[in-house]
Design an enzyme around this catalytic site. Structure first.
Site, PDB file in Angstrom:
ATOM      1  N   TRP A 178     -43.049   0.462  -2.730  1.00  0.00           N
ATOM      2  CA  TRP A 178     -41.568   1.000  -2.621  1.00  0.00           C
ATOM      3  C   TRP A 178     -42.587   2.613  -1.355  1.00  0.00           C
ATOM      4  O   TRP A 178     -42.033   3.528  -2.105  1.00  0.00           O
ATOM      5  CB  TRP A 178     -41.460   1.842  -4.239  1.00  0.00           C
ATOM      6  CG  TRP A 178     -40.140   1.037  -4.755  1.00  0.00           C
ATOM      7  CD1 TRP A 178     -40.730  -0.014  -5.384  1.00  0.00           C
ATOM      8  CD2 TRP A 178     -39.223   0.726  -4.669  1.00  0.00           C
ATOM      9  NE1 TRP A 178     -39.097  -0.548  -5.469  1.00  0.00           N
ATOM     10  CE2 TRP A 178     -37.940   0.076  -4.749  1.00  0.00           C
ATOM     11  CE3 TRP A 178     -38.152   1.766  -3.098  1.00  0.00           C
ATOM     12  CZ2 TRP A 178     -37.094  -0.090  -5.147  1.00  0.00           C
ATOM     13  CZ3 TRP A 178     -36.745   1.482  -2.976  1.00  0.00           C
ATOM     14  CH2 TRP A 178     -37.280   0.500  -3.873  1.00  0.00           C
ATOM     15  N   GLN A 201     -30.636  -6.649  -4.509  1.00  0.00           N
ATOM     16  CA  GLN A 201     -30.193  -4.999  -4.056  1.00  0.00           C
ATOM     17  C   GLN A 201     -29.278  -4.782  -2.684  1.00  0.00           C
ATOM     18  O   GLN A 201     -30.428  -5.451  -1.816  1.00  0.00           O
ATOM     19  CB  GLN A 201     -31.554  -4.608  -4.918  1.00  0.00           C
ATOM     20  CG  GLN A 201     -31.484  -4.833  -6.783  1.00  0.00           C
ATOM     21  CD  GLN A 201     -30.165  -3.949  -7.077  1.00  0.00           C
ATOM     22  OE1 GLN A 201     -30.974  -2.279  -7.724  1.00  0.00           O
ATOM     23  NE2 GLN A 201     -29.332  -4.705  -7.639  1.00  0.00           N
ATOM     24  N   ASP A 219     -34.653  -5.334  -3.834  1.00  0.00           N
ATOM     25  CA  ASP A 219     -35.236  -7.150  -5.152  1.00  0.00           C
ATOM     26  C   ASP A 219     -34.519  -8.126  -5.456  1.00  0.00           C
ATOM     27  O   ASP A 219     -32.851  -8.274  -5.009  1.00  0.00           O
ATOM     28  CB  ASP A 219     -35.645  -6.849  -6.021  1.00  0.00           C
ATOM     29  CG  ASP A 219     -35.774  -5.037  -7.193  1.00  0.00           C
ATOM     30  OD1 ASP A 219     -36.253  -4.516  -6.201  1.00  0.00           O
ATOM     31  OD2 ASP A 219     -35.365  -4.470  -7.718  1.00  0.00           O
ATOM     32  N   TRP A 249     -29.818  -2.396   4.145  1.00  0.00           N
ATOM     33  CA  TRP A 249     -30.749  -2.491   3.240  1.00  0.00           C
ATOM     34  C   TRP A 249     -30.511  -2.853   1.598  1.00  0.00           C
ATOM     35  O   TRP A 249     -29.657  -3.472   1.405  1.00  0.00           O
ATOM     36  CB  TRP A 249     -30.838  -0.966   1.863  1.00  0.00           C
ATOM     37  CG  TRP A 249     -31.502  -1.024   1.522  1.00  0.00           C
ATOM     38  CD1 TRP A 249     -31.150  -1.064  -0.232  1.00  0.00           C
ATOM     39  CD2 TRP A 249     -33.056  -0.522   1.220  1.00  0.00           C
ATOM     40  NE1 TRP A 249     -33.331  -0.788  -0.858  1.00  0.00           N
ATOM     41  CE2 TRP A 249     -34.021  -0.753  -0.364  1.00  0.00           C
ATOM     42  CE3 TRP A 249     -33.731   0.363   2.373  1.00  0.00           C
ATOM     43  CZ2 TRP A 249     -34.710  -0.177   0.018  1.00  0.00           C
ATOM     44  CZ3 TRP A 249     -35.107   0.361   1.650  1.00  0.00           C
ATOM     45  CH2 TRP A 249     -35.738   0.464  -0.113  1.00  0.00           C
ATOM     46  N   MET A 250     -31.858  -3.716   1.680  1.00  0.00           N
ATOM     47  CA  MET A 250     -31.777  -5.188   0.287  1.00  0.00           C
ATOM     48  C   MET A 250     -32.949  -4.630   0.582  1.00  0.00           C
ATOM     49  O   MET A 250     -34.390  -4.433   0.820  1.00  0.00           O
ATOM     50  CB  MET A 250     -32.303  -6.590   1.172  1.00  0.00           C
ATOM     51  CG  MET A 250     -32.749  -7.195   0.680  1.00  0.00           C
ATOM     52  SD  MET A 250     -32.661  -9.409   1.228  1.00  0.00           S
ATOM     53  CE  MET A 250     -33.846  -8.915   1.249  1.00  0.00           C
ATOM     54  N   GLU A 258     -41.044  -3.200 -14.525  1.00  0.00           N
ATOM     55  CA  GLU A 258     -39.970  -3.220 -14.091  1.00  0.00           C
ATOM     56  C   GLU A 258     -39.981  -4.604 -13.917  1.00  0.00           C
ATOM     57  O   GLU A 258     -40.661  -5.925 -13.594  1.00  0.00           O
ATOM     58  CB  GLU A 258     -39.341  -2.558 -12.774  1.00  0.00           C
ATOM     59  CG  GLU A 258     -39.352  -1.135 -12.380  1.00  0.00           C
ATOM     60  CD  GLU A 258     -39.309  -0.382 -10.973  1.00  0.00           C
ATOM     61  OE1 GLU A 258     -38.552   0.371 -11.154  1.00  0.00           O
ATOM     62  OE2 GLU A 258     -40.219  -1.374 -10.566  1.00  0.00           O
ATOM     63  N   ARG A 315     -34.451  -1.814 -18.208  1.00  0.00           N
ATOM     64  CA  ARG A 315     -32.866  -2.067 -16.923  1.00  0.00           C
ATOM     65  C   ARG A 315     -33.916  -3.499 -17.046  1.00  0.00           C
ATOM     66  O   ARG A 315     -34.962  -4.296 -17.408  1.00  0.00           O
ATOM     67  CB  ARG A 315     -33.580  -1.464 -15.599  1.00  0.00           C
ATOM     68  CG  ARG A 315     -33.967  -0.878 -14.952  1.00  0.00           C
ATOM     69  CD  ARG A 315     -34.774  -0.277 -13.453  1.00  0.00           C
ATOM     70  NE  ARG A 315     -35.887   0.046 -13.249  1.00  0.00           N
ATOM     71  CZ  ARG A 315     -35.734   1.246 -13.211  1.00  0.00           C
ATOM     72  NH1 ARG A 315     -35.681   2.326 -14.217  1.00  0.00           N
ATOM     73  NH2 ARG A 315     -37.390   1.903 -12.970  1.00  0.00           N
ATOM     74  N   ASP A 316     -33.103  -4.157 -15.815  1.00  0.00           N
ATOM     75  CA  ASP A 316     -33.613  -4.928 -15.064  1.00  0.00           C
ATOM     76  C   ASP A 316     -33.842  -6.398 -16.525  1.00  0.00           C
ATOM     77  O   ASP A 316     -34.574  -7.208 -16.535  1.00  0.00           O
ATOM     78  CB  ASP A 316     -34.918  -6.062 -14.028  1.00  0.00           C
ATOM     79  CG  ASP A 316     -35.314  -3.914 -13.622  1.00  0.00           C
ATOM     80  OD1 ASP A 316     -33.652  -3.389 -13.602  1.00  0.00           O
ATOM     81  OD2 ASP A 316     -36.601  -3.551 -13.408  1.00  0.00           O
TER      82      ASP A 316
END
Ligand code: FRU
Length: 534
Positions: A331, A80, A64, A61-62, A246, A194-195
């Site tokens: 998503w 990610q 961002d 899985w990948m 995000e 975050r981020d």
């Protein structure tokens, strides 16, 4: 011969006369490597739907893109990554490198979860002056600043699960050490926090960070990448708020390459995108090093397709270029797409430019120039006249690894890609309503998730004010990227045709002429043999 215009004779004639015969004789139309995918589908990078010229992880899985930084001739791409499954799980940072943004080398996992949490999205810089003291000026540290997500806190029902951490590498990203006094920015009871995107602000001579806190962006500054001061917030009353903010990014660009400069703030949002689920908005404004201001209240969108999310740009890219990569998924259905072994890919790297049309600032994005080196013309024609309501058909075995480029009049135009199992992908420009639509409802496998094939994706394209519209359509085995007027509008979508598309029908309700029409095959970027544990 791979290209056979069926119902239209002039292109056939021109093709044979000018190029075709010679090229066929030269055997230049050999089947692109990707066509052999069906022959040995289980081989790595030959699996069904495996992109042949977009970055994807070898396996698992990948999501961002993270830590995008250029250093010593190498573009680093972290991402990610969950190495144990093809669905989202405890996040690591995967790592890949490239010298041209086109061919990628898979590297070892860079960052692993630790007791402070999983490793969520973030950015990387080169600390040339060793402001952090973590390296030397001769060997400046590569520094990653990312979000820790603490699962134990989450399980205990706490809100303050996310904090910002730092890791550094003294060998150009090969091996990493976590900073021993992490986190560098703790959580003051914010649920989504975050981020971090960190960059060197050459105006203020300070490290600067944008990060998101639920419904807004926060800006911080630092002298040493370790101690950070919060300066301001932006966004509660601005843009789209259908979901959580995000993956921010902030940088300045010259308007049309001239003297005027504006700052761009990029914010991904999930859900709440114009065509459902995840999408990326941007604001054009000013930034004085502490505070971002904008006269723009309504969101503008980087891409109008469904599958370009969490995109950010490179730090330190050469020649002041602003290079963007997005995650080519959404998503809504990212976990359900019909691939085995691995899941999802990145968009093509794209160059961002700022333009002004009718007084409005607009961000353009188009494939980086180096993409051209993968193209081999398979069919070209200076002019393809279209008669109103009469189809022009092209047959080509390798549409799923191709680029189609031409100039059309600013008139009605429909393009349909299809195959012999009746999958069809429909693109339509309507000059009266000033809309462009993508209909993937029958494009192939769509039933794996209820939203994927539900609607036609229609977007307003009112800034297409030129008499001629430049179309650039890029198809890989599970994606389409479409750019109008050199990236003024872009549309990125995943598709899963049950067999490769072999036919293209072009139709207009008006007489018109397509100019400089080219179908190019695109070479695979993957070596014939890939070591499994590279
Ligand atoms: C965006 C995102 C980020 C987060 C990461 C977790 O897709 O939700 O906000 O850091 O994914 O994998």
């Amino acid at each position: 011969m791979k290209v056979l215009p069926k119902t239209y004779l002039l292109p056939v004639f021109l093709f044979l006369l000018n190029l075709g015969c010679q090229k066929v004789k030269d055997n230049e139309f050999s089947i692109p490597t990707a066509v052999s995918l069906t022959s040995n589908p289980d081989q790595l990078f030959k699996e069904p739907y495996r992109p042949q010229f977009h970055f994807s992880p070898q396996k698992k899985w990948m999501n961002d893109p993270n830590g995008m930084v250029f250093y010593k001739g190498v573009y680093h791409l972290f991402y990610q990554y969950y190495p144990d499954d093809i669905v989202w799980g405890p996040m690591h940072w995967g790592h890949a490198t490239s010298t041209d943004l086109i061919h990628w080398q898979h590297k070892k996992i860079a960052l692993f979860p630790d007791k402070l949490g999983l490793i969520f999205s973030g950015s990387a810089v080169i600390d040339y002056n060793n402001t952090s003291g973590l390296g030397t000026t001769e060997h400046p540290p590569m520094i990653a600043i990312f979000t820790y997500h603490n699962m134990a806190f989450e399980k205990a029902g706490k809100i303050n699960t996310q904090s910002q951490g730092l890791a550094y590498s003294l060998d150009e990203g090969e091996t990493w050490k976590k900073y021993e006094r992490n986190p560098i920015i703790g959580n003051t009871n914010k649920k989504d926090f975050r981020d971090p995107k960190v960059f060197w602000n050459s105006d203020t001579k300070l490290w600067t960070m944008a990060l998101v806190a639920g419904d807004r962006a926060e800006f911080y500054t630092s002298k040493n990448l370790i101690d950070w001061t919060k300066e301001s917030e932006f966004g509660k009353q601005y843009g789209a708020h259908g979901g959580v903010w995000e993956c921010p990014d902030i940088f300045k660009l010259k308007v049309n390459g001239n003297e005027e400069e504006k700052w761009i703030l990029i914010i991904s949002i999930n859900p709440g995108a114009p065509n459902g689920g995840s999408g990326t908005q941007y604001f054009v404004g000013d930034f004085d090093g502490k505070t971002f201001t904008s006269a723009q209240k309504e969101p503008k969108w980087i891409d109008f397709g469904t599958d370009n999310y969490a995109g950010v740009t490179y730090n330190d890219a050469p020649n002041n270029q602003r290079i963007f990569i997005g995650w080519m998924s959404n998503w809504l259905y990212a976990r359900n797409t019909p691939t085995k072994n691995w899941r999802s890919a990145m968009t093509l790297p794209r160059t961002l430019e700022l333009t002004k049309i009718n007084g409005e600032y607009l961000l353009k994005n188009k494939p980086v120039a180096a993409f051209k080196k993968l193209q081999k013309p398979a069919f070209t024609s200076n002019k393809i006249p279209l008669k109103a309501n009469q189809k022009t058909d092209f047959k080509y075995e390798a549409f799923n690894q191709s680029e189609i480029r031409f100039n059309a009049a600013n008139k009605d135009l429909q393009l349909v890609f299809s195959n012999d199992v009746k999958d069809s992908l429909v693109l339509h420009y309507n000059p009266k309503s000033k809309t462009f639509s993508i209909d993937r409802r029958k494009s192939g496998k769509v039933a794996f998730e209820k939203n994927f094939g539900k609607d036609i994706h229609k977007s307003n394209v009112s800034a297409l004010v030129t008499n001629q519209i430049d179309f650039q359509i890029i198809l890989d085995w599970s994606s389409i990227e479409l750019f109008l007027n050199d990236g003024l509008y872009s549309f990125t979508e995943q598709i899963f045709p049950q067999k490769p598309y072999t036919q293209l029908n072009i139709l207009s309700t008006e007489d018109q002429e397509l100019q400089d029409f080219t179908i190019s095959s695109i070479s695979s970027i993957w070596p014939k043999k890939i070591a499994k544990n590279e």
